[in-house]
Design a protein around this motif. Structure first.
Motif, mmCIF file in Angstrom:
data_model
loop_
_atom_site.group_PDB
_atom_site.id
_atom_site.type_symbol
_atom_site.label_atom_id
_atom_site.label_comp_id
_atom_site.label_asym_id
_atom_site.label_seq_id
_atom_site.Cartn_x
_atom_site.Cartn_y
_atom_site.Cartn_z
ATOM 1 N N THR A 1 -18.460 2.182 2.498
ATOM 2 C CA THR A 1 -18.147 3.370 1.719
ATOM 3 C C THR A 1 -17.431 2.936 0.450
ATOM 4 N N TYR A 2 -17.259 3.868 -0.469
ATOM 5 C CA TYR A 2 -16.575 3.522 -1.724
ATOM 6 C C TYR A 2 -15.112 3.133 -1.495
ATOM 7 N N PRO A 3 -14.345 3.862 -0.676
ATOM 8 C CA PRO A 3 -12.972 3.407 -0.402
ATOM 9 C C PRO A 3 -12.927 2.045 0.284
ATOM 10 N N GLU A 4 -13.870 1.793 1.196
ATOM 11 C CA GLU A 4 -13.907 0.477 1.848
ATOM 12 C C GLU A 4 -14.193 -0.624 0.836
ATOM 13 N N PHE A 5 -15.014 -0.325 -0.159
ATOM 14 C CA PHE A 5 -15.290 -1.301 -1.222
ATOM 15 C C PHE A 5 -14.024 -1.604 -2.008
ATOM 16 N N VAL A 6 -13.254 -0.561 -2.325
ATOM 17 C CA VAL A 6 -11.987 -0.766 -3.051
ATOM 18 C C VAL A 6 -11.049 -1.636 -2.238
ATOM 19 N N ASP A 7 -10.931 -1.346 -0.943
ATOM 20 C CA ASP A 7 -10.047 -2.142 -0.087
ATOM 21 C C ASP A 7 -10.522 -3.593 0.004
ATOM 22 N N ALA A 8 -11.841 -3.783 0.096
ATOM 23 C CA ALA A 8 -12.383 -5.133 0.212
ATOM 24 C C ALA A 8 -12.113 -5.954 -1.044
ATOM 25 N N MET A 9 -12.097 -5.298 -2.182
ATOM 26 C CA MET A 9 -11.843 -5.986 -3.450
ATOM 27 C C MET A 9 -10.347 -6.057 -3.784
ATOM 28 N N GLY A 10 -9.507 -5.590 -2.864
ATOM 29 C CA GLY A 10 -8.079 -5.502 -3.137
ATOM 30 C C GLY A 10 -7.447 -6.827 -3.503
ATOM 31 N N PHE A 11 -7.820 -7.911 -2.799
ATOM 32 C CA PHE A 11 -7.208 -9.210 -3.080
ATOM 33 C C PHE A 11 -7.580 -9.699 -4.480
ATOM 34 N N LEU A 41 -19.430 9.605 -4.305
ATOM 35 C CA LEU A 41 -18.999 8.822 -5.465
ATOM 36 C C LEU A 41 -17.726 9.398 -6.066
ATOM 37 N N LEU A 42 -17.669 10.709 -6.201
ATOM 38 C CA LEU A 42 -16.468 11.334 -6.763
ATOM 39 C C LEU A 42 -15.261 11.093 -5.866
ATOM 40 N N GLY A 43 -15.481 11.146 -4.532
ATOM 41 C CA GLY A 43 -14.391 10.825 -3.617
ATOM 42 C C GLY A 43 -13.937 9.384 -3.754
ATOM 43 N N GLY A 44 -14.902 8.482 -3.944
ATOM 44 C CA GLY A 44 -14.553 7.079 -4.162
ATOM 45 C C GLY A 44 -13.773 6.873 -5.443
ATOM 46 N N TRP A 45 -14.149 7.590 -6.500
ATOM 47 C CA TRP A 45 -13.411 7.491 -7.760
ATOM 48 C C TRP A 45 -11.994 8.043 -7.602
ATOM 49 N N LEU A 46 -11.852 9.136 -6.838
ATOM 50 C CA LEU A 46 -10.513 9.689 -6.612
ATOM 51 C C LEU A 46 -9.639 8.681 -5.877
ATOM 52 N N TYR A 47 -10.208 8.036 -4.879
ATOM 53 C CA TYR A 47 -9.468 7.000 -4.148
ATOM 54 C C TYR A 47 -9.122 5.837 -5.078
ATOM 55 N N THR A 48 -10.044 5.481 -5.963
ATOM 56 C CA THR A 48 -9.804 4.398 -6.916
ATOM 57 C C THR A 48 -8.681 4.747 -7.882
ATOM 58 N N VAL A 49 -8.642 6.001 -8.319
ATOM 59 C CA VAL A 49 -7.565 6.444 -9.220
ATOM 60 C C VAL A 49 -6.215 6.316 -8.523
ATOM 61 N N LEU A 50 -6.133 6.753 -7.274
ATOM 62 C CA LEU A 50 -4.879 6.627 -6.527
ATOM 63 C C LEU A 50 -4.482 5.162 -6.383
ATOM 64 N N PHE A 51 -5.443 4.308 -6.054
ATOM 65 C CA PHE A 51 -5.182 2.880 -5.935
ATOM 66 C C PHE A 51 -4.667 2.316 -7.256
ATOM 67 N N ALA A 52 -5.305 2.705 -8.361
ATOM 68 C CA ALA A 52 -4.902 2.199 -9.678
ATOM 69 C C ALA A 52 -3.507 2.678 -10.062
ATOM 70 N N PHE A 53 -3.193 3.935 -9.764
ATOM 71 C CA PHE A 53 -1.882 4.476 -10.110
ATOM 72 C C PHE A 53 -0.770 3.737 -9.368
ATOM 73 N N VAL A 54 -0.943 3.538 -8.073
ATOM 74 C CA VAL A 54 0.108 2.918 -7.271
ATOM 75 C C VAL A 54 0.264 1.439 -7.615
ATOM 76 N N MET A 55 -0.830 0.707 -7.627
ATOM 77 C CA MET A 55 -0.759 -0.736 -7.840
ATOM 78 C C MET A 55 -0.296 -1.076 -9.264
ATOM 79 N N SER A 56 -0.734 -0.301 -10.248
ATOM 80 C CA SER A 56 -0.331 -0.569 -11.635
ATOM 81 C C SER A 56 1.146 -0.291 -11.842
ATOM 82 N N ALA A 57 1.658 0.760 -11.207
ATOM 83 C CA ALA A 57 3.081 1.088 -11.357
ATOM 84 C C ALA A 57 3.954 -0.028 -10.801
ATOM 85 N N VAL A 58 3.611 -0.525 -9.616
ATOM 86 C CA VAL A 58 4.389 -1.608 -9.012
ATOM 87 C C VAL A 58 4.290 -2.870 -9.864
ATOM 88 N N THR A 59 3.091 -3.159 -10.352
ATOM 89 C CA THR A 59 2.879 -4.370 -11.153
ATOM 90 C C THR A 59 3.739 -4.377 -12.410
#
Length: 285
Positions: free
Chosen positions: A79-89, A169-187
């Motif tokens: 799924t799109y969220p699983e793809f985001v998680d797989a590319m996390g590293f 796809l839209l759900g995957g993009w929403l998950y990607t936005v959340l991932f980007a917001f959290v990870m970028s803020a910490v970085t």
């Protein structure tokens, strides 16, 4: 006998600036655009482009491979969220490289006083850098998801399945936005505390990687403490929200604590941005 020195005023043709004054909004947009280009090494030498574009190639090839296999087998491999998680590293490595690049160069060169001259403000600087890094992460992960979507779109049967593919796809993009917001803020929060790029990169990697075994150890406790173990790692907080909102699989069984993960995701972003704003209200004063 004394000599009298008199001053002489020379007319060198100086004139006041009479052109357009583009103002604060233009300055913020320019800073955002420059930072986004910096994230991908654009406008810089070949060495600055190698790593970010290697990451882009890896993520794009992974999405292409998944799309090709799914079109051949007819089964959903990811799924799109699983793809985001797989590319996390891979994304974490990019963040450790790009985050310090966006902040430490300005700190080291002591050019912030030039940025903070009117009309651009200190808060504008923080939000422009944050928006640029969020955009870079979204483009890195959201773009390849379009390749996966095209693979799904050519294999659907009927309008209903196509609509489901678009919604996925839209759900995957929403998950990607959340991932980007959290990870970028910490970085960016971590990178703002040092002008040494290596130290900032090491701190970012340490926070993202050293918390993984801690979370894994806490998850075996069971009960509510085990359900909340994912809160120690920013990426796991995102997966916890995904598991709460959908049937997305999380590394930690969150049980009924999904709302806690959602609040934690918002709290991480707000807290990191608050620290960044406080940091840049004091620096170079």
């Amino acid at each position: 006998m004394s000599e009298t020195t008199t001053g002489v005023i020379h007319d060198i043709g100086y004139q006041r600036y009479t052109g357009p004054r583009l103002g604060r909004a233009y300055g913020v947009r320019s800073l955002y655009t420059h930072s986004l280009r910096t994230a991908f090494g654009l406008g810089r030498g070949l060495k600055a482009k190698l790593f970010p574009w290697a990451v882009v190639a890896i993520v794009t090839l992974a999405a292409t491979f998944i799309a090709a296999l799914e079109s051949q087998t007819g089964e959903q491999l990811s799924t799109y969220p699983e793809f985001v998680d797989a590319m996390g590293f891979v994304v974490m490595l990019l963040l450790a490289s790009v985050g310090p690049e966006l902040l430490t160069r300005d700190l080291r060169a002591r050019v912030l006083v030039l940025y903070f001259a009117r009309p651009v403000r200190r808060d504008d600087y923080v939000f422009a850098k944050y928006a640029a890094l969020v955009s870079a992460v979204f483009l890195l992960l959201g773009g390849p998801q379009v390749i996966m979507f095209l693979g799904d779109a050519f294999s659907v049967d009927g309008v209903g399945e196509f609509r489901d593919a678009v919604l996925a796809l839209l759900g995957g993009w929403l998950y990607t936005v959340l991932f980007a917001f959290v990870m970028s803020a910490v970085t960016l929060m971590i990178a703002s505390f040092t002008s040494r790029r290596a130290f900032a990169a090491g701190g970012i990697v340490a926070v993202f990687m050293m918390t993984l075994p801690v979370g894994g150890a806490l998850s075996v406790l069971g009960g509510t403490p085990g359900n909340l173990a994912g809160l120690v790692n920013p990426a796991w907080v995102v997966t916890g929200v995904g598991a709460w909102l959908s049937d997305h699989e999380s590394p930690v069984d969150i049980g009924g604590t999904g709302p806690v993960y959602a609040v934690a995701a918002v709290a991480i972003v707000v807290a990191c941005l608050a620290v960044l704003l406080a940091r840049y209200r004091k620096v170079e004063q």
